[in-house]
Design a protein around this motif. Sequence first.
Motif, PDB file in Angstrom:
ATOM      1  N   TRP A 256       3.253  -2.550  -2.450  1.00 14.54           N
ATOM      2  CA  TRP A 256       2.675  -2.246  -1.146  1.00 14.54           C
ATOM      3  C   TRP A 256       3.147  -3.353  -0.217  1.00 14.54           C
ATOM      4  O   TRP A 256       2.696  -4.499  -0.307  1.00 14.54           O
ATOM      5  CB  TRP A 256       1.148  -2.188  -1.231  1.00 14.54           C
ATOM      6  CG  TRP A 256       0.636  -0.970  -1.971  1.00 14.54           C
ATOM      7  CD1 TRP A 256       1.301  -0.255  -2.931  1.00 14.54           C
ATOM      8  CD2 TRP A 256      -0.625  -0.328  -1.803  1.00 14.54           C
ATOM      9  NE1 TRP A 256       0.535   0.785  -3.383  1.00 14.54           N
ATOM     10  CE2 TRP A 256      -0.662   0.777  -2.700  1.00 14.54           C
ATOM     11  CE3 TRP A 256      -1.743  -0.560  -1.002  1.00 14.54           C
ATOM     12  CZ2 TRP A 256      -1.751   1.630  -2.805  1.00 14.54           C
ATOM     13  CZ3 TRP A 256      -2.839   0.293  -1.109  1.00 14.54           C
ATOM     14  CH2 TRP A 256      -2.837   1.373  -1.992  1.00 14.54           C
TER      15      TRP A 256
ATOM     16  N   THR B 171       5.609   1.381  -0.731  1.00 12.02           N
ATOM     17  CA  THR B 171       4.896   1.935   0.410  1.00 12.02           C
ATOM     18  C   THR B 171       4.833   0.884   1.505  1.00 12.02           C
ATOM     19  O   THR B 171       4.513  -0.285   1.225  1.00 12.02           O
ATOM     20  CB  THR B 171       3.470   2.369   0.027  1.00 12.02           C
ATOM     21  OG1 THR B 171       3.538   3.248  -1.105  1.00 12.02           O
ATOM     22  CG2 THR B 171       2.795   3.090   1.176  1.00 12.02           C
TER      23      THR B 171
ATOM     24  N   THR C  31      -6.539  -3.422   1.013  1.00 14.47           N
ATOM     25  CA  THR C  31      -5.741  -2.763  -0.021  1.00 14.47           C
ATOM     26  C   THR C  31      -6.368  -2.846  -1.404  1.00 14.47           C
ATOM     27  O   THR C  31      -6.022  -2.043  -2.282  1.00 14.47           O
ATOM     28  CB  THR C  31      -4.325  -3.370  -0.074  1.00 14.47           C
ATOM     29  OG1 THR C  31      -4.415  -4.798  -0.160  1.00 14.47           O
ATOM     30  CG2 THR C  31      -3.528  -2.985   1.155  1.00 14.47           C
TER      31      THR C  31
ATOM     32  N   GLN D 244      -8.290   0.306  -1.480  1.00 10.83           N
ATOM     33  CA  GLN D 244      -7.379   1.449  -1.419  1.00 10.83           C
ATOM     34  C   GLN D 244      -6.662   1.669  -2.747  1.00 10.83           C
ATOM     35  O   GLN D 244      -6.479   2.811  -3.194  1.00 10.83           O
ATOM     36  CB  GLN D 244      -6.356   1.241  -0.299  1.00 10.83           C
ATOM     37  CG  GLN D 244      -6.953   1.242   1.100  1.00 10.83           C
ATOM     38  CD  GLN D 244      -5.935   0.856   2.156  1.00 10.83           C
ATOM     39  OE1 GLN D 244      -4.732   0.884   1.915  1.00 10.83           O
ATOM     40  NE2 GLN D 244      -6.414   0.467   3.334  1.00 10.83           N
TER      41      GLN D 244
ATOM     42  N   GLU E 215      -8.749   3.301  -5.373  1.00  8.34           N
ATOM     43  CA  GLU E 215      -9.017   4.725  -5.121  1.00  8.34           C
ATOM     44  C   GLU E 215      -7.758   5.579  -5.158  1.00  8.34           C
ATOM     45  O   GLU E 215      -7.832   6.802  -5.288  1.00  8.34           O
ATOM     46  CB  GLU E 215      -9.696   4.871  -3.748  1.00  8.34           C
ATOM     47  CG  GLU E 215     -11.066   4.189  -3.664  1.00  8.34           C
ATOM     48  CD  GLU E 215     -11.641   4.212  -2.261  1.00  8.34           C
ATOM     49  OE1 GLU E 215     -10.892   4.620  -1.337  1.00  8.34           O
ATOM     50  OE2 GLU E 215     -12.805   3.825  -2.087  1.00  8.34           O
ATOM     51  N   ASP E 216      -6.579   4.940  -5.028  1.00 10.52           N
ATOM     52  CA  ASP E 216      -5.333   5.688  -4.945  1.00 10.52           C
ATOM     53  C   ASP E 216      -4.914   6.210  -6.318  1.00 10.52           C
ATOM     54  O   ASP E 216      -4.960   5.480  -7.320  1.00 10.52           O
ATOM     55  CB  ASP E 216      -4.228   4.789  -4.374  1.00 10.52           C
ATOM     56  CG  ASP E 216      -2.997   5.582  -3.987  1.00 10.52           C
ATOM     57  OD1 ASP E 216      -3.145   6.687  -3.459  1.00 10.52           O
ATOM     58  OD2 ASP E 216      -1.882   5.080  -4.215  1.00 10.52           O
ATOM     59  N   GLU E 217      -4.533   7.462  -6.372  1.00  4.45           N
ATOM     60  CA  GLU E 217      -4.024   8.067  -7.595  1.00  4.45           C
ATOM     61  C   GLU E 217      -2.537   8.347  -7.406  1.00  4.45           C
ATOM     62  O   GLU E 217      -2.143   9.116  -6.527  1.00  4.45           O
ATOM     63  CB  GLU E 217      -4.764   9.369  -7.895  1.00  4.45           C
ATOM     64  CG  GLU E 217      -6.258   9.208  -8.150  1.00  4.45           C
ATOM     65  CD  GLU E 217      -6.550   8.556  -9.494  1.00  4.45           C
ATOM     66  OE1 GLU E 217      -5.624   8.544 -10.350  1.00  4.45           O
ATOM     67  OE2 GLU E 217      -7.670   8.060  -9.678  1.00  4.45           O
ATOM     68  N   LYS E 218      -1.721   7.709  -8.212  1.00  8.64           N
ATOM     69  CA  LYS E 218      -0.280   7.906  -8.055  1.00  8.64           C
ATOM     70  C   LYS E 218       0.408   7.813  -9.413  1.00  8.64           C
ATOM     71  O   LYS E 218       0.169   6.884 -10.186  1.00  8.64           O
ATOM     72  CB  LYS E 218       0.307   6.860  -7.099  1.00  8.64           C
ATOM     73  CG  LYS E 218       1.782   7.062  -6.785  1.00  8.64           C
ATOM     74  CD  LYS E 218       2.249   6.080  -5.712  1.00  8.64           C
ATOM     75  CE  LYS E 218       3.691   6.340  -5.334  1.00  8.64           C
ATOM     76  NZ  LYS E 218       4.158   5.422  -4.258  1.00  8.64           N
TER      77      LYS E 218
END
Length: 528
Positions: free
Chosen positions: A302, A328, A341, A344, A347-350
């Motif tokens: 990030w 990103t 972050t 974030q 919670e981020d699913e990738k």
Amino acid sequence: MASESDPELDPTMFRPPIARGMQILDRSFFQKTVRLKAARVFDNKNISRIRSQLERSKDALQQDRLANVYPDPDPDQAKVGRKCILLRPEVRQDPLPPAMLNESTNGETPHYQTNDDSDHKAISWPHSSTLTEPATQNLISVIPYNLNLDYTYWPYHSIIASILPESLHSEIPSGFSQVGHVVHLNLRETYLPYKHLIAQILIDKNPGARTVINKIDDVGEENEFRTFKYECLAGEDDLNVVVSEAGCEFRFDYGKVYWNPRLSTEHGRLVALFQAGEAVCDVMAGIGPFAVPAGRKGVFVWGNDLNPESYSGLTDAIARNKAGDFVTAFNQDGRTFIKDTVRQLLEDEKKVEIKKKVSRKDPAGTKPEVIQLVEQPKTFQHYVLNLPASALTFLSSFIGLYPPELREKIPERTPMPLVHVYCFSTKDELEAGSSSSIPSGNINEPADPIGDDNIDDQARVHTDAQEDNAIAKICAMISRQLQHEMRPGKMGDKDAVEVWDVRDVAPKKRMFCASFRLPEEVAFRVSG
């Protein structure tokens, strides 16, 4: 081509003409004829063997940037392909071989040195015995040769030294940064009267250079993005550059973003610490010298930068280098980015599919096979803070990084991240016993002054004790920002800071990278 110049030669023989006081570059002035001897080779099939023999015996000319085989100076001989081997200026005076007295070579009279007051026995043969054999065998003859040199022969340093007053020769500007086609100078005041001459010669002598600029303020003096004012000294005023680093291509306006080509080794060092599948938070990412190469190796990054131009360059580099699956880009304030972050990422699913490349031997229409599914971690394993002038002051943002509501969501036994923060030490920090501290904010990073390419050799005068003093002060500053006692040690050890000496940026001003594992006491602290 010879690899080095002959130390026995007259040191002025191959120097350019003196041009003291030249105001406008006159390339035609720099011409010189060096009077030498040459071995005329009668049969070209013997050139390689005879040249090798003469180079081993040091009879052949061995001078930087010069070949020693040239067409014969006689146009008629050159027309039929005859060549000659240049000989070093005469330093030997051996007796002339008796067999060559009163002889001719293929109808040509050999050129000897004679003493008018002596008989034939006093005739001298001013070369080593290695040259004697092919001469007596009528394979060569020794002839005069006028070697004509012009502006294209001499390198930048030789040309500018012939122009500058001798009083300025002790620190002739010779180091510079080249970013794409742009040469970036930071000339000292004494050389400013010659700035246009210096710039034009640099363009002439550096392939790929089309623009020369000179910095006229400190980096970041006018804004917070580490950009600088400049004047164009030669070439087009065009700072849109293309650079390559670590197999990645970056395109950007050098006047609007920060880029330092001397940091490529440091970029590579840090990226090597990141493992595929890890997550990295690059707080001051610039145009991506850490983020993009890391993404190319399968690291989730990030990357953030407050400068809109840097953010634009970063997004372009991500797309251009096909790193979008892993990198990103963000355009936020660094302190806010550090805090936001964390939530974030949790919670981020990738997930990224790693596919096998389709071989040319595979049938047409074959779809790439998925060989691995990589899931983005829920926490960052590394933080990078590359803003040396003030990055240390961002460390306070790590206090309470994981508040209670987030701490509950962190997978068990998750190690705290490693933090890599860049900073400067100034002259005071390098002087043992200094009472000053590491700068705590708003100190602008200077552009490298011309000549600093060799700073490690000429200006690194500090002692081990002084370095220990600087490291101790860095640890003290980190302790103050984290409100937690940190000490010098090995990266990853509890409460230990490992300080890496990156480079000198000016005499007694150095850049460091301090790496440490964020203490749980800091990350989990609840503000009162």
